[in-house]
Design a protein around this motif. Sequence first.
Motif, PDB file in Angstrom:
ATOM      1  N   GLN A  21       0.817  -1.211   0.000  1.00 46.76           N
ATOM      2  CA  GLN A  21       0.000   0.000   0.000  1.00 46.76           C
ATOM      3  C   GLN A  21       0.853   1.264   0.000  1.00 46.76           C
ATOM      4  OE1 GLN A  21      -3.266  -0.029  -0.579  1.00 46.76           O
ATOM      5  NE2 GLN A  21      -2.907  -2.231  -0.794  1.00 46.76           N
ATOM      6  N   LEU A  22       1.974   1.218   0.727  1.00 44.01           N
ATOM      7  CA  LEU A  22       2.881   2.365   0.738  1.00 44.01           C
ATOM      8  C   LEU A  22       3.449   2.622  -0.647  1.00 44.01           C
ATOM      9  CD1 LEU A  22       4.586   4.545   2.124  1.00 44.01           C
ATOM     10  CD2 LEU A  22       6.264   2.761   2.664  1.00 44.01           C
ATOM     11  N   LEU A  23       3.924   1.570  -1.290  1.00 41.81           N
ATOM     12  CA  LEU A  23       4.512   1.709  -2.625  1.00 41.81           C
ATOM     13  C   LEU A  23       3.469   2.186  -3.637  1.00 41.81           C
ATOM     14  CD1 LEU A  23       6.759  -1.491  -2.715  1.00 41.81           C
ATOM     15  CD2 LEU A  23       7.519   0.882  -2.491  1.00 41.81           C
ATOM     16  N   ILE A  24       2.269   1.636  -3.553  1.00 42.74           N
ATOM     17  CA  ILE A  24       1.207   2.047  -4.474  1.00 42.74           C
ATOM     18  C   ILE A  24       0.869   3.517  -4.278  1.00 42.74           C
ATOM     19  CG2 ILE A  24      -1.238   1.750  -5.047  1.00 42.74           C
ATOM     20  CD1 ILE A  24      -0.878  -1.242  -4.398  1.00 42.74           C
ATOM     21  N   LYS A  25       0.755   3.932  -3.010  1.00 44.90           N
ATOM     22  CA  LYS A  25       0.408   5.324  -2.696  1.00 44.90           C
ATOM     23  C   LYS A  25       1.459   6.285  -3.224  1.00 44.90           C
ATOM     24  CE  LYS A  25      -0.566   8.413   1.203  1.00 44.90           C
ATOM     25  NZ  LYS A  25      -0.692   8.516   2.687  1.00 44.90           N
TER      26      LYS A  25
END
Length: 222
Positions: A15-19
Amino acid sequence: METILIIEDNSEMQQLLIKVLSSHYHIVSAYSGTEGLLLFSQKSVDLVLLDRMLPGKSGDEVLVELRQHTKIPIIILTALDTHADVAKLLLAGANDYMIKPFEIEELQARISVQLRDHAPQQKNTVVKYKKITLLPDTFSVTNGMKTEQLKKKEFEILNVLITHPKQIFTREQLYRKVWQAEYYDDDNTMNVHLSNLRKVLLKLDSDNEYIATVWGIGVKLA
């Protein structure tokens, strides 16, 4: 917009990378090595972020399989930092690696460098055919009055066809030339790109055909 495939089993890291990355890239995500390989076979991917510790097939195994089919950049995400581990990854075909925990700004910079260094070399010469002109700096095509934006791969397909006017390409040959990756018989990616490309060209020039189907073989410049 380039596409990044993230293969990472940690949902918080995913989720961090996607965000962080989705504002600049199209993101495709997988939570296991097997799922990642399946998505890679179905999507047009420009770079892979590959976690080393994955359920099922490990990141090392996925790296080896990917390198059998593609030359696109692969950045490994790993918690191991011994010289032997790093050497093993690089020799297996990794382009770069990030040791967890890492600074997201550094990862962004490394992604940008890899995409820049592996970008297809586009000649800045203007290519014309019938009523259209290809504009390589913007991956767009114009009829002189109206300009349509193409996806990067659509532009490259059209450029290949126009610069090889007498050649008939099988879908496999065209896929390998544009994507520089292994072609799978059940992959519908090429058909989708050709269909979208034909629709754009029809908007710009309804009087002429640009991509002809050679039944039983493939496609060619009309």
